[in-house]
Design a protein around this motif. Structure first.
Motif, PDB file in Angstrom:
ATOM      1  N   ARG A 211       0.817  -1.216   0.000  1.00  0.00           N
ATOM      2  CA  ARG A 211       0.000   0.000   0.000  1.00  0.00           C
ATOM      3  C   ARG A 211       0.851   1.266   0.000  1.00  0.00           C
ATOM      4  N   TYR A 212       2.140   1.136   0.331  1.00  0.00           N
ATOM      5  CA  TYR A 212       3.006   2.307   0.381  1.00  0.00           C
ATOM      6  C   TYR A 212       3.806   2.507  -0.902  1.00  0.00           C
ATOM      7  N   MET A 213       3.727   1.569  -1.827  1.00  0.00           N
ATOM      8  CA  MET A 213       4.505   1.675  -3.055  1.00  0.00           C
ATOM      9  C   MET A 213       3.967   2.798  -3.939  1.00  0.00           C
ATOM     10  N   MET A 214       4.847   3.610  -4.460  1.00  0.00           N
ATOM     11  CA  MET A 214       4.466   4.681  -5.377  1.00  0.00           C
ATOM     12  C   MET A 214       4.254   4.091  -6.761  1.00  0.00           C
ATOM     13  N   GLN A 215       3.129   4.390  -7.363  1.00  0.00           N
ATOM     14  CA  GLN A 215       2.832   3.806  -8.673  1.00  0.00           C
ATOM     15  C   GLN A 215       3.822   4.241  -9.742  1.00  0.00           C
ATOM     16  N   ASP A 216       4.323   5.471  -9.660  1.00  0.00           N
ATOM     17  CA  ASP A 216       5.178   5.979 -10.722  1.00  0.00           C
ATOM     18  C   ASP A 216       6.661   5.834 -10.414  1.00  0.00           C
ATOM     19  N   HIS A 217       6.995   5.072  -9.360  1.00  0.00           N
ATOM     20  CA  HIS A 217       8.400   4.861  -9.042  1.00  0.00           C
ATOM     21  C   HIS A 217       8.930   3.710  -9.891  1.00  0.00           C
ATOM     22  N   GLU A 229       3.377  -2.041 -17.687  1.00  0.00           N
ATOM     23  CA  GLU A 229       2.746  -1.320 -16.582  1.00  0.00           C
ATOM     24  C   GLU A 229       1.944  -0.124 -17.090  1.00  0.00           C
ATOM     25  N   ARG A 230       2.517   0.588 -18.022  1.00  0.00           N
ATOM     26  CA  ARG A 230       1.806   1.752 -18.571  1.00  0.00           C
ATOM     27  C   ARG A 230       0.545   1.332 -19.313  1.00  0.00           C
ATOM     28  N   TRP A 231       0.612   0.244 -20.068  1.00  0.00           N
ATOM     29  CA  TRP A 231      -0.559  -0.229 -20.807  1.00  0.00           C
ATOM     30  C   TRP A 231      -1.641  -0.701 -19.838  1.00  0.00           C
ATOM     31  N   ILE A 232      -1.215  -1.434 -18.808  1.00  0.00           N
ATOM     32  CA  ILE A 232      -2.178  -1.887 -17.794  1.00  0.00           C
ATOM     33  C   ILE A 232      -2.857  -0.691 -17.136  1.00  0.00           C
ATOM     34  N   ASP A 233      -2.064   0.301 -16.742  1.00  0.00           N
ATOM     35  CA  ASP A 233      -2.628   1.473 -16.067  1.00  0.00           C
ATOM     36  C   ASP A 233      -3.633   2.211 -16.952  1.00  0.00           C
ATOM     37  N   ALA A 234      -3.413   2.177 -18.257  1.00  0.00           N
ATOM     38  CA  ALA A 234      -4.311   2.871 -19.184  1.00  0.00           C
ATOM     39  C   ALA A 234      -5.587   2.075 -19.451  1.00  0.00           C
ATOM     40  N   HIS A 235      -5.632   0.799 -19.036  1.00  0.00           N
ATOM     41  CA  HIS A 235      -6.786  -0.051 -19.321  1.00  0.00           C
ATOM     42  C   HIS A 235      -7.326  -0.709 -18.052  1.00  0.00           C
ATOM     43  N   LEU A 236      -7.107  -0.086 -16.904  1.00  0.00           N
ATOM     44  CA  LEU A 236      -7.489  -0.705 -15.638  1.00  0.00           C
ATOM     45  C   LEU A 236      -8.971  -1.045 -15.551  1.00  0.00           C
ATOM     46  N   ALA A 237      -9.821  -0.192 -16.114  1.00  0.00           N
ATOM     47  CA  ALA A 237     -11.263  -0.408 -15.990  1.00  0.00           C
ATOM     48  C   ALA A 237     -11.776  -1.512 -16.906  1.00  0.00           C
ATOM     49  N   GLU A 238     -10.922  -2.023 -17.784  1.00  0.00           N
ATOM     50  CA  GLU A 238     -11.337  -3.018 -18.768  1.00  0.00           C
ATOM     51  C   GLU A 238     -10.851  -4.409 -18.362  1.00  0.00           C
ATOM     52  N   GLN A 273      -2.869  -7.478 -11.199  1.00  0.00           N
ATOM     53  CA  GLN A 273      -3.565  -7.311  -9.919  1.00  0.00           C
ATOM     54  C   GLN A 273      -2.891  -6.248  -9.060  1.00  0.00           C
ATOM     55  N   ARG A 274      -1.564  -6.251  -9.060  1.00  0.00           N
ATOM     56  CA  ARG A 274      -0.845  -5.260  -8.250  1.00  0.00           C
ATOM     57  C   ARG A 274      -1.125  -3.849  -8.742  1.00  0.00           C
ATOM     58  N   ARG A 275      -1.119  -3.648 -10.056  1.00  0.00           N
ATOM     59  CA  ARG A 275      -1.385  -2.307 -10.587  1.00  0.00           C
ATOM     60  C   ARG A 275      -2.808  -1.867 -10.243  1.00  0.00           C
ATOM     61  N   ARG A 276      -3.765  -2.792 -10.331  1.00  0.00           N
ATOM     62  CA  ARG A 276      -5.146  -2.463  -9.968  1.00  0.00           C
ATOM     63  C   ARG A 276      -5.229  -2.047  -8.489  1.00  0.00           C
ATOM     64  N   LEU A 277      -4.593  -2.826  -7.627  1.00  0.00           N
ATOM     65  CA  LEU A 277      -4.688  -2.552  -6.198  1.00  0.00           C
ATOM     66  C   LEU A 277      -3.959  -1.269  -5.801  1.00  0.00           C
ATOM     67  N   LEU A 278      -2.809  -1.016  -6.400  1.00  0.00           N
ATOM     68  CA  LEU A 278      -2.093   0.224  -6.101  1.00  0.00           C
ATOM     69  C   LEU A 278      -2.917   1.439  -6.499  1.00  0.00           C
ATOM     70  N   HIS A 279      -3.551   1.357  -7.673  1.00  0.00           N
ATOM     71  CA  HIS A 279      -4.381   2.477  -8.119  1.00  0.00           C
ATOM     72  C   HIS A 279      -5.621   2.587  -7.238  1.00  0.00           C
ATOM     73  N   GLY A 299     -11.367  -2.037 -12.469  1.00  0.00           N
ATOM     74  CA  GLY A 299     -11.639  -3.291 -13.150  1.00  0.00           C
ATOM     75  C   GLY A 299     -12.170  -4.429 -12.321  1.00  0.00           C
ATOM     76  N   TYR A 300     -12.681  -4.153 -11.110  1.00  0.00           N
ATOM     77  CA  TYR A 300     -13.296  -5.209 -10.320  1.00  0.00           C
ATOM     78  C   TYR A 300     -14.813  -5.110 -10.416  1.00  0.00           C
ATOM     79  N   GLN A 301     -15.475  -6.242 -10.351  1.00  0.00           N
ATOM     80  CA  GLN A 301     -16.917  -6.281 -10.582  1.00  0.00           C
ATOM     81  C   GLN A 301     -17.713  -5.556  -9.509  1.00  0.00           C
TER      82      GLN A 301
END
Length: 323
Positions: A211-217, A229-238, A273-279, A299-301
């Motif tokens: 929970r303390y990890m910076m997404q952009d580090h 990572e960038r592609w995942i972040d751009a499509h998180l809701a899908e 999953q990690r990118r989703r949870l960090l965001h 992107g979670y139901q």
């Protein structure tokens, strides 16, 4: 009597050393109040007669490395506080210095009955000594990529706050030294003393660094993984499939898995999953969006699935993240 020894190297992080001493001495104090004085002894060992901390303070150790090496009465615990290293070059240079070499020799010499703990960048010292080969460890998340490159034979999970494997206890970023020290209090002074330490020092429950990890580090330099990572972040809701992710990066799923594993130590599914949870954690902490709305954005139901994952991965609840 149990003995806890702190190895203080030049450049030791002042906070890491102070946290260790304050927590252990608090436990000692509670033992005295319970009419159990003298059960635990706390000592500091240094390579020379004086140790200079990272902040420039001078510390007079209770004993030298040479005295410890010559003894036949080893401590129950040896703790190595963080060293404050920030780059691969600095790590390599620091591990080559005389006091580091002497510390590693001591750690290798310690009998199997002595438990060893280290946090943050001092985990490099244990790894370099050869003691952690094939073991599970954690360390500071923002140096994890350097650690993984240097020691591929060690199983690193930088999302954990504490990892115990046999007689070795490793902790995450600098202030995870607090969690390590509290674990040593439990082991040497008992759960009652540890509980009092937690209450008096206001130590919260922080089982995960995630929970303390910076997404952009940037934690690695693999361009494919950075692009992933960038592609995942751009499509998180899908919905995101590994096949679609690999195709977007123009690599095969097998190549993607290999490169993600080498750079991060996890699978592509876990990376998503990690990118989703960090965001999600970022949105929970920085907005007033409902948990249901946050779940939809990453992107979670539903909110129930997100709540379960937050508790499993972060060791807390969305409400606690929001404070």
């Amino acid at each position: 009597m149990k003995t806890i020894l702190i190895l203080a190297l030049d450049g030791v992080m002042d906070s890491s050393l102070a946290i260790t001493l304050d927590t252990l001495r608090a436990g000692q104090s509670f033992l005295s109040r319970a009419r159990k004085p003298g059960q635990v002894r706390i000592l500091v060992a240094g390579y020379r007669k004086s140790v200079r901390t990272g902040g420039g303070l001078q510390l007079k150790p209770d004993m030298s490395f040479a005295q410890l090496s010559a003894t036949d009465r080893w401590p129950d615990w040896i703790i190595v506080p963080g060293l404050g290293l920030v780059s691969d070059g600095a790590i390599a240079a620091r591990l080559a210095q005389k006091d580091a070499a002497a510390a590693m020799a001591l750690l290798r010499q310690a009998p199997a009955s002595t438990r060893i703990g280290a946090s943050c960048s001092s985990v490099f010292l244990l790894a370099q000594s050869g003691l952690l080969a094939g073991r599970d460890v954690t360390m500071t998340w923002w140096l994890a990529h350097l650690f993984r490159d240097r020691y591929p034979g060690i199983r690193l999970d930088e999302t954990k706050m504490l990892v115990r494997d046999g007689r070795y206890l490793t902790a995450g970023s600098a202030y995870a030294q607090l969690d390590l020290a509290l674990a040593v209090v439990v082991d040497t002074m008992g759960t009652a003393a540890a509980h009092l330490c937690s209450r008096y020092l206001l130590i919260d429950q922080r089982p995960s660094q995630a929970r303390y990890m910076m997404q952009d580090h940037v934690q690695h330099v693999d361009p494919t993984v950075i692009a992933a990572e960038r592609w995942i972040d751009a499509h998180l809701a899908e919905p995101i499939s590994i096949t679609a992710l690999a195709a977007a990066l123009a690599v095969s799923p097998k190549t993607l898995a290999r490169r993600v594993g080498a750079a991060t130590g996890i699978s592509p599914v876990k990376l998503i999953q990690r990118r989703r949870l960090l965001h999600a954690a970022h949105l929970i902490e920085s907005t007033s969006l409902s948990i249901e709305a946050v779940a939809a954005r990453v992107g979670y139901q539903d909110g129930t699935a997100l709540r379960k994952l937050v508790r499993r991965e972060f060791g807390t609840t969305p409400a606690a993240l929001r404070g």
